[in-house]
Design an enzyme around this catalytic site. Structure first.
Site, PDB file in Angstrom:
ATOM      1  N   ASN A  75      38.406  40.210  46.074  1.00  0.00           N
ATOM      2  CA  ASN A  75      38.122  41.284  45.125  1.00  0.00           C
ATOM      3  C   ASN A  75      37.137  42.322  45.671  1.00  0.00           C
ATOM      4  O   ASN A  75      37.086  43.447  45.171  1.00  0.00           O
ATOM      5  CB  ASN A  75      37.639  40.710  43.789  1.00  0.00           C
ATOM      6  CG  ASN A  75      38.789  40.060  43.021  1.00  0.00           C
ATOM      7  OD1 ASN A  75      39.949  40.232  43.381  1.00  0.00           O
ATOM      8  ND2 ASN A  75      38.460  39.307  41.984  1.00  0.00           N
ATOM      9  N   CYS A  94      48.675  40.231  38.576  1.00  0.00           N
ATOM     10  CA  CYS A  94      49.014  39.015  37.839  1.00  0.00           C
ATOM     11  C   CYS A  94      49.267  39.303  36.365  1.00  0.00           C
ATOM     12  O   CYS A  94      48.569  40.111  35.756  1.00  0.00           O
ATOM     13  CB  CYS A  94      47.876  38.010  37.946  1.00  0.00           C
ATOM     14  SG  CYS A  94      47.762  37.300  39.580  1.00  0.00           S
ATOM     15  N   ARG A 101      46.344  44.207  30.247  1.00  0.00           N
ATOM     16  CA  ARG A 101      45.302  44.654  31.175  1.00  0.00           C
ATOM     17  C   ARG A 101      45.263  46.182  31.198  1.00  0.00           C
ATOM     18  O   ARG A 101      45.706  46.820  32.153  1.00  0.00           O
ATOM     19  CB  ARG A 101      45.550  44.091  32.575  1.00  0.00           C
ATOM     20  CG  ARG A 101      45.540  42.589  32.594  1.00  0.00           C
ATOM     21  CD  ARG A 101      45.808  42.019  33.976  1.00  0.00           C
ATOM     22  NE  ARG A 101      44.611  41.956  34.793  1.00  0.00           N
ATOM     23  CZ  ARG A 101      44.597  41.501  36.041  1.00  0.00           C
ATOM     24  NH1 ARG A 101      45.711  41.092  36.618  1.00  0.00           N
ATOM     25  NH2 ARG A 101      43.471  41.452  36.724  1.00  0.00           N
TER      26      ARG A 101
HETATM   27  C1  UD1 Z   1      38.920  41.943  38.150  1.00  0.00           C
HETATM   28  C2  UD1 Z   1      39.411  40.968  39.183  1.00  0.00           C
HETATM   29  C3  UD1 Z   1      40.133  39.802  38.541  1.00  0.00           C
HETATM   30  C4  UD1 Z   1      39.256  39.174  37.463  1.00  0.00           C
HETATM   31  C5  UD1 Z   1      38.689  40.211  36.508  1.00  0.00           C
HETATM   32  C6  UD1 Z   1      37.665  39.634  35.543  1.00  0.00           C
HETATM   33  C7  UD1 Z   1      39.865  42.488  41.019  1.00  0.00           C
HETATM   34  C8  UD1 Z   1      40.879  43.151  41.866  1.00  0.00           C
HETATM   35  N1  UD1 Z   1      40.337  41.689  40.052  1.00  0.00           N
HETATM   36  O1  UD1 Z   1      40.082  42.456  37.491  1.00  0.00           O
HETATM   37  O2  UD1 Z   1      40.431  38.860  39.550  1.00  0.00           O
HETATM   38  O3  UD1 Z   1      40.047  38.262  36.713  1.00  0.00           O
HETATM   39  O4  UD1 Z   1      38.049  41.271  37.240  1.00  0.00           O
HETATM   40  O5  UD1 Z   1      36.626  39.056  36.239  1.00  0.00           O
HETATM   41  O6  UD1 Z   1      38.669  42.627  41.212  1.00  0.00           O
HETATM   42  N2  UD1 Z   1      39.721  46.098  30.187  1.00  0.00           N
HETATM   43  C9  UD1 Z   1      40.001  47.069  29.236  1.00  0.00           C
HETATM   44  N3  UD1 Z   1      40.101  48.372  29.666  1.00  0.00           N
HETATM   45  C10 UD1 Z   1      39.924  48.737  30.955  1.00  0.00           C
HETATM   46  C11 UD1 Z   1      39.630  47.748  31.901  1.00  0.00           C
HETATM   47  C12 UD1 Z   1      39.547  46.428  31.494  1.00  0.00           C
HETATM   48  O7  UD1 Z   1      40.173  46.777  28.064  1.00  0.00           O
HETATM   49  O8  UD1 Z   1      40.011  49.919  31.263  1.00  0.00           O
HETATM   50  C13 UD1 Z   1      39.633  44.693  29.760  1.00  0.00           C
HETATM   51  C14 UD1 Z   1      40.693  43.824  30.424  1.00  0.00           C
HETATM   52  O9  UD1 Z   1      41.904  43.857  29.724  1.00  0.00           O
HETATM   53  C15 UD1 Z   1      40.039  42.473  30.383  1.00  0.00           C
HETATM   54  C16 UD1 Z   1      38.550  42.806  30.591  1.00  0.00           C
HETATM   55  O10 UD1 Z   1      38.407  44.172  30.241  1.00  0.00           O
HETATM   56  O11 UD1 Z   1      40.200  41.889  29.130  1.00  0.00           O
HETATM   57  C17 UD1 Z   1      38.035  42.609  32.000  1.00  0.00           C
HETATM   58  O12 UD1 Z   1      38.902  43.267  32.911  1.00  0.00           O
HETATM   59  P1  UD1 Z   1      38.391  43.830  34.313  1.00  0.00           P
HETATM   60  O13 UD1 Z   1      37.013  43.316  34.598  1.00  0.00           O
HETATM   61  O14 UD1 Z   1      38.616  45.291  34.343  1.00  0.00           O
HETATM   62  O15 UD1 Z   1      39.406  43.169  35.288  1.00  0.00           O
HETATM   63  P2  UD1 Z   1      39.970  43.758  36.592  1.00  0.00           P
HETATM   64  O16 UD1 Z   1      38.964  44.662  37.223  1.00  0.00           O
HETATM   65  O17 UD1 Z   1      41.335  44.267  36.409  1.00  0.00           O
END
Ligand code: UD1
Length: 416
Positions: free
Chosen positions: A23, A116, A121
């Site tokens: 990540n 995934c 997301r």
């Molecule tokens: C990253 C990691 C992933 C990990 C996740 C949480 C990478 C490439 N992937 O994913 O392995 O499972 O952090 O630790 O680093 N959300 C929103 N709006 C947004 C963005 C996120 O509602 O614009 C929500 C998501 O749906 C989720 C939560 O916030 O419920 C956390 O997501 P996020 O931390 O953004 O995950 P990723 O960065 O995609």
């Protein structure tokens, strides 16, 4: 499609070395595009997501020279702001190219990110941030388009704690005019790693690893050399594999601070962990104990470890409750594990797992990256033969998993 054939029941023994963090690496490669001169990044994990990013950066006009765990990225020739959709749509982290290209070209057009399937997301927080900096955004035919005349520093409050949005806005704000303050930021070790990389390239970022990050825009950034931090989830994966098989494994090359919540929970489960600088020795006496787990953003228990630790709880003495607070729909793997005799019930964001003394080999289909790894561990701990299909999910994030496990004595083969 490749699959793993695992002959279970062998306690893992020996030493395993942890690779660089997936990540971090998937954000650092796009971040290298902000510089005018080449960067060299080492301790890079040899995984499929890195290959995809390499291809995308080359397509954009960058020069990428990769040798084993080191990559040189020369962004000087970048002349496009639109990576190929068939590549971008395959991985979640392609969204970091939006922040990087917006920063450099004031324009990006990228297919909606894939990755995934672990529930909804959205990327609304990324988009809200880009717009606050002055960009116009639209989504047309599955493509996100982002464009700005200029980016101007501002105050951005994230409504959810998001790793991706925090890193993407750090990228986008590095060269914006004036100061950007990001609030309610993710504090994961890879957020800090990316900030350290950007600062080494000449950015001015303070506060990464806390709730509030301050970015003072700079005009120019230059290449640098950077070593990616070790992957805490890969380390956690081998910790669970050692304990689930009743083994005794030394895990080398980790940063213990990043593993605190994982170590605390595993100790509660009865796993014996001896810490020695950058190494951990992991073993267990008897059956795991039951425990309750609640996933949280860092420094809480990581959602990416949820599926893995469930295998230990499935073999524990007693009933455990897992609450998944980060994603909806990250329990699909339990239906596969039930084929092995795992007893679990899911209701909404909660899974109730009734530990059993023994699980048996079965044919399982990996549903996502961490679920796939959990199925491999379940196969190692089970009596008899387990087949795990859809191994491409596992290859996205684990370097040479069958080789590392075989070196620990596991009977695991890849069949093409
Ligand atoms: C990253 C990691 C992933 C990990 C996740 C949480 C990478 C490439 N992937 O994913 O392995 O499972 O952090 O630790 O680093 N959300 C929103 N709006 C947004 C963005 C996120 O509602 O614009 C929500 C998501 O749906 C989720 C939560 O916030 O419920 C956390 O997501 P996020 O931390 O953004 O995950 P990723 O960065 O995609």
């Amino acid at each position: 499609m490749d699959k793993f054939i695992i002959n279970g029941g062998i306690p893992l023994k020996g030493t395993v070395t942890i690779s660089g963090a997936k990540n971090s690496a998937v954000a650092i490669l796009p971040a290298a595009l902000l510089a005018d001169t080449p960067s060299t990044i080492d301790n890079l994990p040899d995984i499929n997501d890195i290959e995809l990013l390499k291809e995308m950066i080359e397509y954009l006009g960058g020069r990428v020279a990769k040798k084993e765990h080191e990559v040189m990225i020369d962004p000087a020739g970048i002349n496009s702001f639109c990576p190929p959709h068939e590549l971008a749509s395959q991985m979640r982290a392609s969204y970091y190219l939006i922040g990087a290209l917006l920063s450099r070209f004031k324009e990006a057009a990228i297919a909606m990110p894939g990755g995934c399937n672990i529930g909804v997301r959205p990327i609304d927080q990324h988009i809200k941030g880009f717009e606050a900096l002055g960009a116009k955004t639209s989504i047309e035919h599955g493509i996100i388009k982002v464009k700005a005349d200029k980016l101007i520093g501002t105050h951005i409050y994230f409504d959810v704690v998001s790793v991706g949005a925090t890193i993407n806005l750090m990228l986008a704000a590095c060269k914006a005019e004036g100061t950007t303050i990001l609030e309610n930021c993710a504090k994961e070790p890879h957020v800090v790693d990316v900030a350290n990389f950007l600062n080494a390239m000449g950015a001015n970022i303070k506060g990464a690893g806390t709730d509030t990050i301050k970015i003072i825009g700079v005009k120019e950034m230059h290449g640098c050399r950077h070593t990616v931090i070790p992957d805490q989830i890969e380390a956690g994966t081998y910790m669970v594999a050692a304990a689930a098989t009743g083994g005794d494994v030394i895990i080398k090359g980790i940063i213990p601070k990043h593993l605190e919540s994982i170590m605390a929970k595993m100790s509660e489960i009865g796993v014996i962990i001896d810490e020695c600088e950058e190494d951990l020795r992991v073993r267990i006496n008897g059956r795991p104990k039951r425990a309750d787990i609640k996933t949280q953003p860092y420094p809480g228990f990581p959602t990416d470890m949820q599926q893995l630790i469930a295998v230990l709880l499935a073999l524990a003495d007693g009933v455990s409750i897992i609450t998944e607070n980060v994603y909806e729909g990250r329990f699909k793997y339990l239906d596969e594990l039930k084929k092995m005799g795992v007893k679990a019930k899911v209701e909404g964001r909660t899974a109730v797992i009734e530990g059993v003394e023994m699980i048996t080999g079965a044919t399982l289909s990996a549903t996502d990256l961490r679920a796939g790894a959990a199925m491999v561990i379940a196969g190692l701990a089970a009596h008899g033969v387990t087949e795990v299909t859809n191994v491409h999910y596992i290859d996205r994030g684990y370097e040479a998993i069958e080789k590392k496990l075989s070196q620990l004595g596991a009977d695991i083969k890849r069949v093409r």
